[in-house]
Design a protein around this motif. Structure first.
Motif, PDB file in Angstrom:
ATOM      1  N   GLU A  85       0.808  -1.218   0.000  1.00 46.65           N
ATOM      2  CA  GLU A  85       0.000   0.000   0.000  1.00 46.65           C
ATOM      3  C   GLU A  85       0.843   1.271   0.000  1.00 46.65           C
ATOM      4  O   GLU A  85       0.536   2.224  -0.722  1.00 46.65           O
ATOM      5  CB  GLU A  85      -0.944   0.016   1.204  1.00 46.65           C
ATOM      6  N   LEU A  86       1.899   1.304   0.807  1.00 54.98           N
ATOM      7  CA  LEU A  86       2.757   2.482   0.859  1.00 54.98           C
ATOM      8  C   LEU A  86       3.415   2.727  -0.498  1.00 54.98           C
ATOM      9  O   LEU A  86       3.439   3.852  -1.000  1.00 54.98           O
ATOM     10  CB  LEU A  86       3.819   2.335   1.943  1.00 54.98           C
ATOM     11  N   GLN A  87       3.916   1.662  -1.103  1.00 59.91           N
ATOM     12  CA  GLN A  87       4.550   1.784  -2.412  1.00 59.91           C
ATOM     13  C   GLN A  87       3.540   2.275  -3.460  1.00 59.91           C
ATOM     14  O   GLN A  87       3.843   3.165  -4.251  1.00 59.91           O
ATOM     15  CB  GLN A  87       5.137   0.433  -2.836  1.00 59.91           C
ATOM     16  N   LEU A  88       2.330   1.731  -3.456  1.00 60.44           N
ATOM     17  CA  LEU A  88       1.305   2.149  -4.398  1.00 60.44           C
ATOM     18  C   LEU A  88       0.929   3.614  -4.200  1.00 60.44           C
ATOM     19  O   LEU A  88       0.726   4.354  -5.166  1.00 60.44           O
ATOM     20  CB  LEU A  88       0.064   1.254  -4.283  1.00 60.44           C
ATOM     21  N   SER A  89       0.855   4.039  -2.953  1.00 55.75           N
ATOM     22  CA  SER A  89       0.532   5.430  -2.645  1.00 55.75           C
ATOM     23  C   SER A  89       1.614   6.376  -3.166  1.00 55.75           C
ATOM     24  O   SER A  89       1.321   7.410  -3.760  1.00 55.75           O
ATOM     25  CB  SER A  89       0.351   5.595  -1.135  1.00 55.75           C
ATOM     26  N   GLU A  90       2.864   6.006  -2.952  1.00 57.02           N
ATOM     27  CA  GLU A  90       3.974   6.824  -3.450  1.00 57.02           C
ATOM     28  C   GLU A  90       3.980   6.859  -4.971  1.00 57.02           C
ATOM     29  O   GLU A  90       4.188   7.912  -5.577  1.00 57.02           O
ATOM     30  CB  GLU A  90       5.313   6.281  -2.932  1.00 57.02           C
ATOM     31  N   HIS A  91       3.742   5.710  -5.595  1.00 55.56           N
ATOM     32  CA  HIS A  91       3.686   5.659  -7.056  1.00 55.56           C
ATOM     33  C   HIS A  91       2.571   6.557  -7.581  1.00 55.56           C
ATOM     34  O   HIS A  91       2.759   7.278  -8.564  1.00 55.56           O
ATOM     35  CB  HIS A  91       3.455   4.232  -7.548  1.00 55.56           C
ATOM     36  N   ALA A  92       1.410   6.518  -6.936  1.00 52.37           N
ATOM     37  CA  ALA A  92       0.271   7.324  -7.378  1.00 52.37           C
ATOM     38  C   ALA A  92       0.605   8.809  -7.316  1.00 52.37           C
ATOM     39  O   ALA A  92       0.255   9.572  -8.227  1.00 52.37           O
ATOM     40  CB  ALA A  92      -0.960   7.013  -6.526  1.00 52.37           C
ATOM     41  N   GLU A  93       1.285   9.229  -6.258  1.00 49.21           N
ATOM     42  CA  GLU A  93       1.665  10.633  -6.110  1.00 49.21           C
ATOM     43  C   GLU A  93       2.624  11.050  -7.232  1.00 49.21           C
ATOM     44  O   GLU A  93       2.454  12.099  -7.857  1.00 49.21           O
ATOM     45  CB  GLU A  93       2.329  10.834  -4.749  1.00 49.21           C
ATOM     46  N   HIS A  94       3.623  10.218  -7.504  1.00 51.86           N
ATOM     47  CA  HIS A  94       4.597  10.531  -8.558  1.00 51.86           C
ATOM     48  C   HIS A  94       3.944  10.508  -9.946  1.00 51.86           C
ATOM     49  O   HIS A  94       4.212  11.388 -10.776  1.00 51.86           O
ATOM     50  CB  HIS A  94       5.776   9.561  -8.516  1.00 51.86           C
ATOM     51  N   LEU A  95       3.100   9.520 -10.190  1.00 57.59           N
ATOM     52  CA  LEU A  95       2.408   9.446 -11.478  1.00 57.59           C
ATOM     53  C   LEU A  95       1.536  10.674 -11.698  1.00 57.59           C
ATOM     54  O   LEU A  95       1.538  11.258 -12.790  1.00 57.59           O
ATOM     55  CB  LEU A  95       1.542   8.186 -11.554  1.00 57.59           C
ATOM     56  N   SER A  96       0.817  11.072 -10.681  1.00 58.83           N
ATOM     57  CA  SER A  96      -0.041  12.244 -10.795  1.00 58.83           C
ATOM     58  C   SER A  96       0.780  13.480 -11.153  1.00 58.83           C
ATOM     59  O   SER A  96       0.397  14.261 -12.033  1.00 58.83           O
ATOM     60  CB  SER A  96      -0.808  12.466  -9.485  1.00 58.83           C
ATOM     61  N   HIS A  97       1.920  13.640 -10.511  1.00 59.13           N
ATOM     62  CA  HIS A  97       2.797  14.776 -10.794  1.00 59.13           C
ATOM     63  C   HIS A  97       3.228  14.767 -12.266  1.00 59.13           C
ATOM     64  O   HIS A  97       3.160  15.786 -12.964  1.00 59.13           O
ATOM     65  CB  HIS A  97       4.019  14.736  -9.873  1.00 59.13           C
ATOM     66  N   HIS A  98       3.668  13.615 -12.756  1.00 54.46           N
ATOM     67  CA  HIS A  98       4.143  13.522 -14.135  1.00 54.46           C
ATOM     68  C   HIS A  98       3.003  13.685 -15.145  1.00 54.46           C
ATOM     69  O   HIS A  98       3.187  14.298 -16.203  1.00 54.46           O
ATOM     70  CB  HIS A  98       4.884  12.209 -14.371  1.00 54.46           C
ATOM     71  N   LEU A  99       1.832  13.159 -14.830  1.00 55.77           N
ATOM     72  CA  LEU A  99       0.684  13.325 -15.725  1.00 55.77           C
ATOM     73  C   LEU A  99       0.261  14.790 -15.795  1.00 55.77           C
ATOM     74  O   LEU A  99      -0.094  15.287 -16.866  1.00 55.77           O
ATOM     75  CB  LEU A  99      -0.477  12.427 -15.287  1.00 55.77           C
TER      76      LEU A  99
ATOM     77  N   GLU B 256       2.300  17.325 -15.426  1.00 50.60           N
ATOM     78  CA  GLU B 256       3.341  17.929 -16.271  1.00 50.60           C
ATOM     79  C   GLU B 256       3.023  17.712 -17.746  1.00 50.60           C
ATOM     80  O   GLU B 256       3.185  18.629 -18.559  1.00 50.60           O
ATOM     81  CB  GLU B 256       4.703  17.267 -16.000  1.00 50.60           C
ATOM     82  N   LEU B 257       2.617  16.514 -18.082  1.00 50.21           N
ATOM     83  CA  LEU B 257       2.315  16.165 -19.461  1.00 50.21           C
ATOM     84  C   LEU B 257       1.156  17.003 -20.004  1.00 50.21           C
ATOM     85  O   LEU B 257       1.230  17.537 -21.112  1.00 50.21           O
ATOM     86  CB  LEU B 257       1.976  14.669 -19.526  1.00 50.21           C
ATOM     87  N   VAL B 258       0.099  17.126 -19.229  1.00 53.82           N
ATOM     88  CA  VAL B 258      -1.064  17.912 -19.643  1.00 53.82           C
ATOM     89  C   VAL B 258      -0.667  19.373 -19.867  1.00 53.82           C
ATOM     90  O   VAL B 258      -1.020  19.984 -20.876  1.00 53.82           O
ATOM     91  CB  VAL B 258      -2.203  17.794 -18.598  1.00 53.82           C
ATOM     92  N   VAL B 259       0.081  19.919 -18.934  1.00 54.52           N
ATOM     93  CA  VAL B 259       0.518  21.314 -19.052  1.00 54.52           C
ATOM     94  C   VAL B 259       1.429  21.494 -20.265  1.00 54.52           C
ATOM     95  O   VAL B 259       1.280  22.443 -21.038  1.00 54.52           O
ATOM     96  CB  VAL B 259       1.209  21.778 -17.745  1.00 54.52           C
ATOM     97  N   ALA B 260       2.377  20.582 -20.468  1.00 54.81           N
ATOM     98  CA  ALA B 260       3.308  20.683 -21.598  1.00 54.81           C
ATOM     99  C   ALA B 260       2.578  20.659 -22.936  1.00 54.81           C
ATOM    100  O   ALA B 260       3.019  21.290 -23.895  1.00 54.81           O
ATOM    101  CB  ALA B 260       4.333  19.549 -21.540  1.00 54.81           C
ATOM    102  N   HIS B 261       1.463  19.941 -23.011  1.00 58.45           N
ATOM    103  CA  HIS B 261       0.694  19.846 -24.254  1.00 58.45           C
ATOM    104  C   HIS B 261      -0.402  20.904 -24.334  1.00 58.45           C
ATOM    105  O   HIS B 261      -1.094  20.975 -25.353  1.00 58.45           O
ATOM    106  CB  HIS B 261       0.091  18.446 -24.398  1.00 58.45           C
TER     107      HIS B 261
ATOM    108  N   ARG C 226      -6.147   7.913 -10.145  1.00 55.92           N
ATOM    109  CA  ARG C 226      -7.167   8.606  -9.341  1.00 55.92           C
ATOM    110  C   ARG C 226      -6.740   9.997  -8.857  1.00 55.92           C
ATOM    111  O   ARG C 226      -7.498  10.947  -9.007  1.00 55.92           O
ATOM    112  CB  ARG C 226      -7.605   7.733  -8.159  1.00 55.92           C
ATOM    113  N   PRO C 227      -5.539  10.171  -8.277  1.00 52.56           N
ATOM    114  CA  PRO C 227      -5.151  11.536  -7.871  1.00 52.56           C
ATOM    115  C   PRO C 227      -5.064  12.487  -9.066  1.00 52.56           C
ATOM    116  O   PRO C 227      -5.454  13.657  -8.968  1.00 52.56           O
ATOM    117  CB  PRO C 227      -3.772  11.346  -7.220  1.00 52.56           C
ATOM    118  N   PHE C 228      -4.582  11.997 -10.188  1.00 50.09           N
ATOM    119  CA  PHE C 228      -4.506  12.815 -11.397  1.00 50.09           C
ATOM    120  C   PHE C 228      -5.893  13.217 -11.870  1.00 50.09           C
ATOM    121  O   PHE C 228      -6.137  14.381 -12.231  1.00 50.09           O
ATOM    122  CB  PHE C 228      -3.760  12.067 -12.501  1.00 50.09           C
TER     123      PHE C 228
END
Length: 192
Positions: A25-39, A41-46, A64-66
């Protein structure tokens, strides 16, 4: 050749499902936070104001966070709804309405816009089991996204979302497999 690729894909999908179930769960939560940040960035860049995405399931990289951020930012998000003919319809996300699909993944509920709704999107964010370094996407074997992407004459940029260990040197390929323009993982964005 095609039979070998199908067999390899089936084995690789089973391995990926098992690995995904082993994430804590902790790993998934951290991954979700990082993925949301990168997604984001992607939306803004485009400069995207209308995108497609998907509702992540329990063991998938979480969108979900994204999706929550996109809703708050006023971005129109199209979510897929499967059809019996193997195509995808789309609904505008309201951030709340979903039900479990009979195949085990969450699916949005709303007014169906039809497959053509995707033509107005600025950016497509798609699920995947694995992506290779040439941008070939291996999905989960139902072909929804390969058919969708293959039917678009002038498609916007397409980015798949996977965990870091699912970006690999090569995935088994078949004739119908579609390439993506990039991949988003917890550690960053890779463009092909």
């Amino acid at each position: 050749m095609a039979t070998d690729a199908k067999t390899e894909k089936r084995a690789l999908r089973a391995e990926i499902r098992q690995r995904r179930r082993s994430h804590g769960e902790l790993q998934l939560s951290e991954h979700a936070e990082h993925l949301s940040h990168h997604l984001r960035e992607l939306v803004v860049a485009h400069g995207a104001t209308r995108i497609s995405c998907y509702l992540s399931g329990e063991f998938e990289p979480s969108t979900r966070p994204f999706l929550s951020w996109a809703s708050d930012a006023g971005i129109t998000v199209l979510l897929p709804v499967t059809r019996e003919d193997g195509l995808l319809d789309w609904v505008v996300s309201d951030g709340e309405s979903e039900h479990p699909h009979e195949l085990g993944f969450p699916e949005a509920i709303g007014e169906l816009l039809g497959p053509i709704a995707l033509g107005d999107a600025d950016l497509l964010i798609v699920p995947a089991a694995s992506i290779d370094l040439e941008g070939y996407r291996m999905g989960w074997g139902r072909g929804y996204y390969d058919r969708t992407l293959g039917s678009m004459a002038d498609r916007p940029p397409v980015f798949a979302v996977v965990f870091d260990d699912e970006l690999v040197g090569a995935v088994p390929r078949e004739v119908h497999d579609e390439r993506v323009d990039g991949v988003v993982t917890p550690s960053g964005i890779t463009r092909f």
